[in-house]
Design a protein around this motif. Sequence first.
Motif, mmCIF file in Angstrom:
data_model
loop_
_atom_site.group_PDB
_atom_site.id
_atom_site.type_symbol
_atom_site.label_atom_id
_atom_site.label_comp_id
_atom_site.label_asym_id
_atom_site.label_seq_id
_atom_site.Cartn_x
_atom_site.Cartn_y
_atom_site.Cartn_z
ATOM 1 N N ARG A 111 -13.966 -3.949 -7.454
ATOM 2 C CA ARG A 111 -13.188 -4.317 -6.269
ATOM 3 C C ARG A 111 -13.223 -3.229 -5.201
ATOM 4 O O ARG A 111 -12.408 -3.212 -4.285
ATOM 5 C CB ARG A 111 -11.765 -4.662 -6.685
ATOM 6 C CG ARG A 111 -11.703 -6.047 -7.333
ATOM 7 C CD ARG A 111 -10.564 -6.175 -8.340
ATOM 8 N NE ARG A 111 -10.614 -7.485 -8.978
ATOM 9 C CZ ARG A 111 -11.426 -7.791 -9.998
ATOM 10 N NH1 ARG A 111 -12.269 -6.884 -10.470
ATOM 11 N NH2 ARG A 111 -11.404 -8.996 -10.541
ATOM 12 N N GLY A 112 -14.164 -2.304 -5.363
ATOM 13 C CA GLY A 112 -14.417 -1.331 -4.310
ATOM 14 C C GLY A 112 -13.537 -0.101 -4.312
ATOM 15 O O GLY A 112 -13.505 0.623 -3.311
ATOM 16 N N HIS A 113 -12.855 0.159 -5.412
ATOM 17 C CA HIS A 113 -11.968 1.325 -5.471
ATOM 18 C C HIS A 113 -12.673 2.485 -6.181
ATOM 19 O O HIS A 113 -13.092 2.371 -7.344
ATOM 20 C CB HIS A 113 -10.669 0.976 -6.205
ATOM 21 C CG HIS A 113 -9.855 -0.049 -5.478
ATOM 22 N ND1 HIS A 113 -9.041 0.264 -4.425
ATOM 23 C CD2 HIS A 113 -9.760 -1.392 -5.654
ATOM 24 C CE1 HIS A 113 -8.460 -0.840 -3.978
ATOM 25 N NE2 HIS A 113 -8.883 -1.862 -4.702
ATOM 26 N N ASN A 114 -12.784 3.588 -5.489
ATOM 27 C CA ASN A 114 -13.442 4.776 -6.024
ATOM 28 C C ASN A 114 -12.397 5.635 -6.736
ATOM 29 O O ASN A 114 -11.872 6.602 -6.190
ATOM 30 C CB ASN A 114 -14.107 5.550 -4.890
ATOM 31 C CG ASN A 114 -14.881 6.751 -5.388
ATOM 32 O OD1 ASN A 114 -15.260 6.815 -6.559
ATOM 33 N ND2 ASN A 114 -15.099 7.722 -4.520
ATOM 34 N N LEU A 338 -3.092 -0.843 -9.053
ATOM 35 C CA LEU A 338 -3.332 -0.868 -7.618
ATOM 36 C C LEU A 338 -2.026 -0.828 -6.825
ATOM 37 O O LEU A 338 -1.944 -0.188 -5.770
ATOM 38 C CB LEU A 338 -4.113 -2.120 -7.240
ATOM 39 C CG LEU A 338 -5.628 -2.087 -7.463
ATOM 40 C CD1 LEU A 338 -6.251 -3.406 -7.043
ATOM 41 C CD2 LEU A 338 -6.259 -0.927 -6.710
ATOM 42 N N THR A 346 -8.249 4.928 -1.653
ATOM 43 C CA THR A 346 -9.168 4.720 -2.778
ATOM 44 C C THR A 346 -10.407 3.925 -2.384
ATOM 45 O O THR A 346 -11.391 3.912 -3.126
ATOM 46 C CB THR A 346 -8.455 3.972 -3.917
ATOM 47 O OG1 THR A 346 -8.034 2.670 -3.438
ATOM 48 C CG2 THR A 346 -7.236 4.743 -4.387
ATOM 49 N N GLN A 347 -10.376 3.240 -1.241
ATOM 50 C CA GLN A 347 -11.498 2.392 -0.872
ATOM 51 C C GLN A 347 -12.400 3.007 0.191
ATOM 52 O O GLN A 347 -13.551 2.627 0.329
ATOM 53 C CB GLN A 347 -10.984 1.045 -0.366
ATOM 54 C CG GLN A 347 -10.425 0.157 -1.469
ATOM 55 C CD GLN A 347 -10.038 -1.210 -0.937
ATOM 56 O OE1 GLN A 347 -9.161 -1.323 -0.095
ATOM 57 N NE2 GLN A 347 -10.694 -2.240 -1.432
ATOM 58 N N THR A 349 -14.997 5.047 2.221
ATOM 59 C CA THR A 349 -16.197 5.830 1.944
ATOM 60 C C THR A 349 -16.095 7.143 2.719
ATOM 61 O O THR A 349 -15.826 7.135 3.929
ATOM 62 C CB THR A 349 -17.453 5.074 2.395
ATOM 63 O OG1 THR A 349 -17.512 3.825 1.704
ATOM 64 C CG2 THR A 349 -18.697 5.893 2.099
#
Length: 369
Positions: A111-114, A338, A346-347, A349
Amino acid sequence: MTSFKLGPFAKEPPFKHGQAPRTAVLFCNLGTPDTPTTADVRRFLREFLSDPRVVEIPRLLWLLILHGIILRFRPAKSAAKYASIWTPEGSPLKVWTEKQAKLLQGWLAQRGHNVQVRYAMRYGSTSMQEQLDALKAEGTTRVLIVPAYPQYSATTTASLFDAVYAWAGKVRAIPELRFVNHYHDDPRYIAALGVSIQRYWKNNGRPDQLVMSFHGVPERTLQLGDPYHCECFKTARLLAEELGLNDRQYKVTFQSRLGRAKWLQPYTEPSLIALGKARVARVDVVCPGFTSDCLETLEEIAMEGKAAFLKAGGKQFHYIPALNDDPVWITALCELTLQHLAGWPTQATPDASALAASRAAALALGAQQ
């Protein structure tokens, strides 16, 4: 040789100006012996039962009892119990906790969370200090502590937090910290329990009585203000509503009593014996407070509890497994995580040019790296 006293804080790991901030989740469970041997069980019990959060009686008296009696006789008996539920991969609690952390990591990444996810144990190997040290060495700047315990208790949840505070007390640059206190009434957790039980009943039929067994704690903790008792009963009430059960179709009990003091009641095994004597044909037991199957569910309930019920006259006993890696539960755990990560980036970049500019500015001011 002259000796120099080291400072009170651990040495900071190397820091590179301009590196991106990192966020991590530490999923924490109670712990387990490394092997089902008397020596390893004794080592585990010594650490576990030495925690003043776990046993709240005068310290000197308890240490005399612990080292003079309990650690002499209990480890061998407990080792045999652990051996009865041990798997080729190791302790079930460790296996499931590690798997849950990996699934949480994967779900968040999809879900795109680093976010880096690790699991830790309050007692024994893969300790919280060890994992926090590793996260800090990797440049982690934010850590969310997620207990595997849905219901808050000073004996479990607060002890996890104690371990984090103790670690932080030895660290110079402490990461941002957040803690999940409880999720005993979270609709997603309740729904996951409901789906798991309904699925079991669809495949195995329904019982005459459902017993919801929670881990016990001394009754004195309730009198001192611990919310655990109330949270267990709220979980049970919400779960019964989710399943469409009336008050006569389920029963709340407490297991794993230690010592002679009065603990939260009713006790699980005597309740199962009473149901057997009353000729209740089939009893199903679920343990909503355990998100991973472990000694207390697989041996104490599925083996000892079953034997007690059948011996007392019951006909069928079913243990409904813990949530473990159930996809509905993993989704609930991820959404809960979340929710508590909200506000942390967290998302995003990392902006390479912005990081490079930050590094250049720091170096211009005399930074060493």
